[in-house]
Design an enzyme around this catalytic site. Structure first.
Site, PDB file in Angstrom:
ATOM      1  N   SER A 113       0.817  -1.156  -0.078  1.00 66.40           N
ATOM      2  CA  SER A 113       0.249  -0.245  -0.006  1.00 66.40           C
ATOM      3  C   SER A 113       1.096   1.229  -0.054  1.00 66.40           C
ATOM      4  O   SER A 113       1.954   1.530   0.390  1.00 66.40           O
ATOM      5  CB  SER A 113      -0.392   0.078   0.927  1.00 66.40           C
ATOM      6  OG  SER A 113      -1.325  -1.285   1.419  1.00 66.40           O
TER       7      SER A 113
HETATM    8  N1  SAH Z   1      -0.449  -5.092   4.087  1.00 64.10           N
HETATM    9  C1  SAH Z   1       0.471  -5.848   3.149  1.00 64.10           C
HETATM   10  C2  SAH Z   1      -0.425  -5.434   1.943  1.00 64.10           C
HETATM   11  C3  SAH Z   1      -1.929  -5.837   1.400  1.00 64.10           C
HETATM   12  S1  SAH Z   1      -2.121  -6.282  -0.511  1.00 64.10           S
HETATM   13  C4  SAH Z   1       1.912  -4.989   3.150  1.00 64.10           C
HETATM   14  O1  SAH Z   1       1.957  -3.795   4.095  1.00 64.10           O
HETATM   15  O2  SAH Z   1       1.992  -5.320   1.963  1.00 64.10           O
HETATM   16  C5  SAH Z   1      -3.734  -7.288  -0.380  1.00 64.10           C
HETATM   17  C6  SAH Z   1      -3.209  -9.250   0.381  1.00 64.10           C
HETATM   18  O3  SAH Z   1      -4.073  -9.135   1.297  1.00 64.10           O
HETATM   19  C7  SAH Z   1      -2.560  -9.547  -0.970  1.00 64.10           C
HETATM   20  O4  SAH Z   1      -1.462 -10.002  -0.340  1.00 64.10           O
HETATM   21  C8  SAH Z   1      -3.493 -10.924  -1.085  1.00 64.10           C
HETATM   22  O5  SAH Z   1      -2.394 -12.170  -0.846  1.00 64.10           O
HETATM   23  C9  SAH Z   1      -4.170 -10.632   0.241  1.00 64.10           C
HETATM   24  N2  SAH Z   1      -5.173 -11.775   0.170  1.00 64.10           N
HETATM   25  C10 SAH Z   1      -6.299 -11.564  -0.033  1.00 64.10           C
HETATM   26  N3  SAH Z   1      -7.447 -12.554   0.527  1.00 64.10           N
HETATM   27  C11 SAH Z   1      -6.334 -13.281   1.338  1.00 64.10           C
HETATM   28  C12 SAH Z   1      -7.392 -13.638   2.225  1.00 64.10           C
HETATM   29  N4  SAH Z   1      -8.832 -13.937   1.937  1.00 64.10           N
HETATM   30  N5  SAH Z   1      -6.279 -14.563   3.965  1.00 64.10           N
HETATM   31  C13 SAH Z   1      -5.698 -13.601   3.552  1.00 64.10           C
HETATM   32  N6  SAH Z   1      -4.954 -13.419   2.683  1.00 64.10           N
HETATM   33  C14 SAH Z   1      -5.328 -12.395   1.700  1.00 64.10           C
END
Ligand code: SAH
Length: 220
Positions: free
Chosen positions: A67
């Site tokens: 992000s």
């Molecule tokens: N917080 C992260 C960015 C998040 S991007 C950072 O600091 O880099 C969103 C993330 O959520 C992605 O890696 C995606 O794979 C994950 N995601 C999506 N659905 C999910 C789920 N049901 N359980 C766990 N992770 C999930």
């Protein structure tokens, strides 16, 4: 990495905190301090190195993003996390947000569904040492029942609503911050759980990658 480039990334990071974060209204000194300490450039792929401190989200592979720094700061401030606070994060991604929460002193639990990202974050966080952080590979929409309840929950992927297990695993009096909306546009909401009530206030418009909910295996 040589001394010169280390100094350069330190300077870029302080600049990021002043111009992108403090100037836009984030005032929590704990958050500002954490974000001036965590080496964001370590959490982006090498190809994105020069953009690590830019004012935007960046691709980290597998179709997901780390992000924008301001969004990390704004959501961390909204969460009011600090020492002694147990935080569950859904969507570890690069591990950057988890590292910022760890640097704020929180006890962090973070779940990621993509094995490569989970492994990479695990290696990196161990190497850098950003506090008390436990990672898990799995479907975060189910929460982490064995470690519940949590004082705070931060969802870093977009969903039309907050999955029921997350509401259940939030402690009474706890806060949950999540981008709620469709795949294109969401609003960050801060929910507060008070007994049976689960009310929210709306904070800011954002755009996150979707939270993948595997309804096939749903236990409900
Ligand atoms: N917080 C992260 C960015 C998040 S991007 C950072 O600091 O880099 C969103 C993330 O959520 C992605 O890696 C995606 O794979 C994950 N995601 C999506 N659905 C999910 C789920 N049901 N359980 C766990 N992770 C999930």
């Amino acid at each position: 990495m040589g001394t010169y480039s280390r100094r350069r990334t330190d300077r870029q990071r302080l600049d990021m905190v002043e111009k992108q974060i403090r100037r836009r209204g984030v005032a929590d000194e704990r958050v500002l301090e954490a974000m001036s300490l965590v080496p964001r450039h370590r959490f982006v792929p090498k190809a994105q190195f020069s953009a690590a401190y830019a004012d935007c989200a960046l691709p980290i592979g597998h179709g997901v993003t780390i992000s924008q720094p301001y969004v990390v700061a704004m959501m961390t401030e909204a969460l009011r996390a600090g020492p002694g606070i147990r935080v569950l994060e859904i969507g570890t991604g690069s591990g950057y947000q988890a590292a910022v929460l760890g640097a704020c002193g929180a006890e962090v639990f973070s779940i990621e569904r993509i094995p490569e990202l989970h492994r990479r974050a695990e290696r990196l966080l161990e190497e850098i040492g950003c506090g008390d952080i436990a990672l898990r590979l799995g479907d975060g929409s189910r929460g982490w029942p064995e470690r519940a309840p949590f004082d705070r929950i931060l969802v870093t992927a977009a969903a039309p609503d907050v999955p029921a297990p997350l509401r259940e695993q939030l402690a009474d009096g706890g806060l949950l911050v999540a981008p709620v909306g469709d795949d294109w546009l969401q609003t960050v909401r801060r929910y507060r759980k008070m007994g049976a009530s689960f009310e929210y206030e709306e904070l800011e418009g954002v755009r996150f990658v979707p939270l993948i909910v595997n309804s096939d295996e749903s236990s409900e």
